[in-house]
Design a protein around this motif. Structure first.
Motif, PDB file in Angstrom:
ATOM      1  N   SER A 181      32.577 123.900  54.668  1.00 20.12           N
ATOM      2  CA  SER A 181      33.571 124.649  54.558  1.00 20.12           C
ATOM      3  C   SER A 181      34.779 124.297  55.381  1.00 20.12           C
ATOM      4  N   SER A 182      34.477 123.113  56.556  1.00 19.62           N
ATOM      5  CA  SER A 182      35.473 122.618  57.313  1.00 19.62           C
ATOM      6  C   SER A 182      36.375 121.652  56.425  1.00 19.62           C
ATOM      7  N   HIS A 183      35.903 121.360  55.267  1.00 23.69           N
ATOM      8  CA  HIS A 183      36.665 120.458  54.487  1.00 23.69           C
ATOM      9  C   HIS A 183      37.814 121.195  53.816  1.00 23.69           C
ATOM     10  N   ARG A 184      37.962 122.367  53.663  1.00 21.63           N
ATOM     11  CA  ARG A 184      38.972 123.270  52.923  1.00 21.63           C
ATOM     12  C   ARG A 184      40.264 122.775  53.568  1.00 21.63           C
ATOM     13  N   ALA A 185      41.415 122.569  52.600  1.00 20.57           N
ATOM     14  CA  ALA A 185      42.489 122.145  52.983  1.00 20.57           C
ATOM     15  C   ALA A 185      43.170 123.308  54.095  1.00 20.57           C
ATOM     16  N   SER A 186      43.115 124.759  54.129  1.00 18.22           N
ATOM     17  CA  SER A 186      43.306 125.478  54.843  1.00 18.22           C
ATOM     18  C   SER A 186      42.953 125.439  56.179  1.00 18.22           C
ATOM     19  N   VAL A 187      41.505 125.341  56.428  1.00 14.33           N
ATOM     20  CA  VAL A 187      40.745 125.114  57.679  1.00 14.33           C
ATOM     21  C   VAL A 187      41.686 123.652  58.193  1.00 14.33           C
ATOM     22  N   LEU A 188      41.699 122.611  57.495  1.00 16.95           N
ATOM     23  CA  LEU A 188      41.772 121.461  58.029  1.00 16.95           C
ATOM     24  C   LEU A 188      43.582 121.632  58.594  1.00 16.95           C
ATOM     25  N   ARG A 189      44.276 122.454  57.863  1.00 16.86           N
ATOM     26  CA  ARG A 189      45.694 122.659  58.478  1.00 16.86           C
ATOM     27  C   ARG A 189      45.686 123.410  59.729  1.00 16.86           C
ATOM     28  N   VAL A 190      44.986 124.321  59.995  1.00 16.58           N
ATOM     29  CA  VAL A 190      44.559 124.937  61.294  1.00 16.58           C
ATOM     30  C   VAL A 190      44.217 123.885  62.353  1.00 16.58           C
ATOM     31  N   CYS A 191      43.211 122.933  62.026  1.00 14.90           N
ATOM     32  CA  CYS A 191      42.634 122.037  62.969  1.00 14.90           C
ATOM     33  C   CYS A 191      43.725 120.975  63.157  1.00 14.90           C
TER      34      CYS A 191
END
Length: 355
Positions: free
Chosen positions: A129-139
């Motif tokens: 789930s850490s691969h989702r674009a929304s999560v990557l943007r937060v990271c």
């Protein structure tokens, strides 16, 4: 203390949370062909995604640092045969004297970008789930600002967010509070500004939904009573879809003094009541028939009881939302956040139509 299996992204985390032992797990043998296939698939995915992140970061001048950290974040989800380090279960930054846990994609992202909080650490759910674009943007935003990013289990995130929907990210940050110092030095953006005045909104889900509607529809300021009102908590931020991180909310011990002051400055005070309410001393108008022609304070009362008599006595007009049918007793009213959205849309649309 039971250890959790989490990879640390920031170098300082490795010093704070040293490897205490290796966790030996008995895994079923994976055929070499299958293992090679999985790595090949992941390599192809990231050959496509990493260049996109690099192009974004090139415009901001920090390409190498952020992209390398993000690549590390995602590729560690598929480690080699060597065991991953086990870290201590205590993940929150104990040095943060006053903090709370913001949860959800939009609240975490806006808390990072708006700069109204002191941010300590970002926690990301371990796994695909850490691969989702929304999560990557937060990271990416966290890494760009030098915020530590740590991967933890879903159980850890559930605990941090008290079982609420966190969407795979939690952020340890300083709390937001009501703005209590008002110099009134900020000029109004319009000739007929609209301020939303809330009295005794106690449900954080309602308050969050109200803030979201107020921000979306163009309210110039939101003010609230400090007594008998819920605090600006992470639950409010999540319910507002992060609008609370952008929209400062002013708090007053005595709303009566505010209303009296604004009346002397030429503002009109508009209250709200349910359909069929009897207020013989004040005119009641359907919201669709009301037009804003001067600066306006729109008053919204709390769940159940509505506006207090003290504030009702200061209203020059009362608005109501007409029902679309004959209502059965018990369901003759609207949720306060829904009613607020309808009233704001009606009033702010009338302001645009009179220009």
């Amino acid at each position: 203390m039971q250890a959790i299996n989490a990879s640390l992204l920031h170098p300082e985390d490795r010093r704070i949370n040293p490897v205490v032992r290796k966790q030996h797990r008995h895994k079923p043998a994976v055929p070499d062909g299958r293992r090679d296939h999985e790595r090949s698939v992941q390599s192809k995915v990231w050959k496509k995604e990493i260049p996109l992140l690099q192009r974004t970061n090139q415009r901001k001048g920090d390409n190498h640092k952020v992209s390398s950290e993000l690549r590390k974040l995602c590729l560690e989800d598929f480690p080699a045969d060597t065991e991953r380090p086990v870290t201590q279960r205590s993940t929150l930054d104990s040095k943060a004297e006053s903090h709370e846990i913001v949860f959800g994609i939009a609240p975490c992202l806006l808390a990072l970008t708006q700069g109204r909080r002191n941010v300590h650490k970002l926690f990301v759910k371990d796994g695909e789930s850490s691969h989702r674009a929304s999560v990557l943007r937060v990271c990416e935003e966290a890494l760009r600002r030098g915020v530590q990013v740590q991967r933890v289990t879903k159980k850890d995130l559930d605990r941090m967010s008290s079982g609420r929907v966190h969407q795979g990210v939690c952020l340890q940050a300083s709390p937001l509070s009501y703005i209590t110092e008002d110099t009134d030095s900020t000029p109004n953006r319009r000739d007929t500004p609209v301020w939303l005045v809330l009295e005794g909104i106690q449900d954080p889900m309602n308050l969050g939904a109200i803030l979201r509607s107020a921000y979306f529809l163009g309210v110039d300021r939101v003010t609230s009573s400090l007594r008998h009102s819920c605090p600006l908590s992470p639950v409010v931020s999540k319910a507002s879809s992060g609008a609370m991180e952008v929209f400062g909310v002013y708090g007053y011990e005595n709303l009566e003094d505010l209303l009296k002051l604004k009346v002397t400055q030429g503002w009109q005070v508009v209250g709200t009541v349910g359909a069929g309410a009897d207020q013989p001393q004040i005119g009641v108008t359907q919201c669709s028939d009301f037009q804003i022609t001067r600066p306006t304070l729109l008053l919204i009362g709390g769940e159940g009881e509505g506006l207090s008599q003290e504030l009702l006595s200061l209203c020059q007009t009362l608005l109501t939302i007409p029902a679309g049918r004959d209502l059965i007793p018990g369901i003759e009213s609207l949720n306060v956040s829904v009613a607020t959205g309808i009233l704001l849309h009606s009033l702010l649309f009338s302001r645009r139509s009179t220009r």
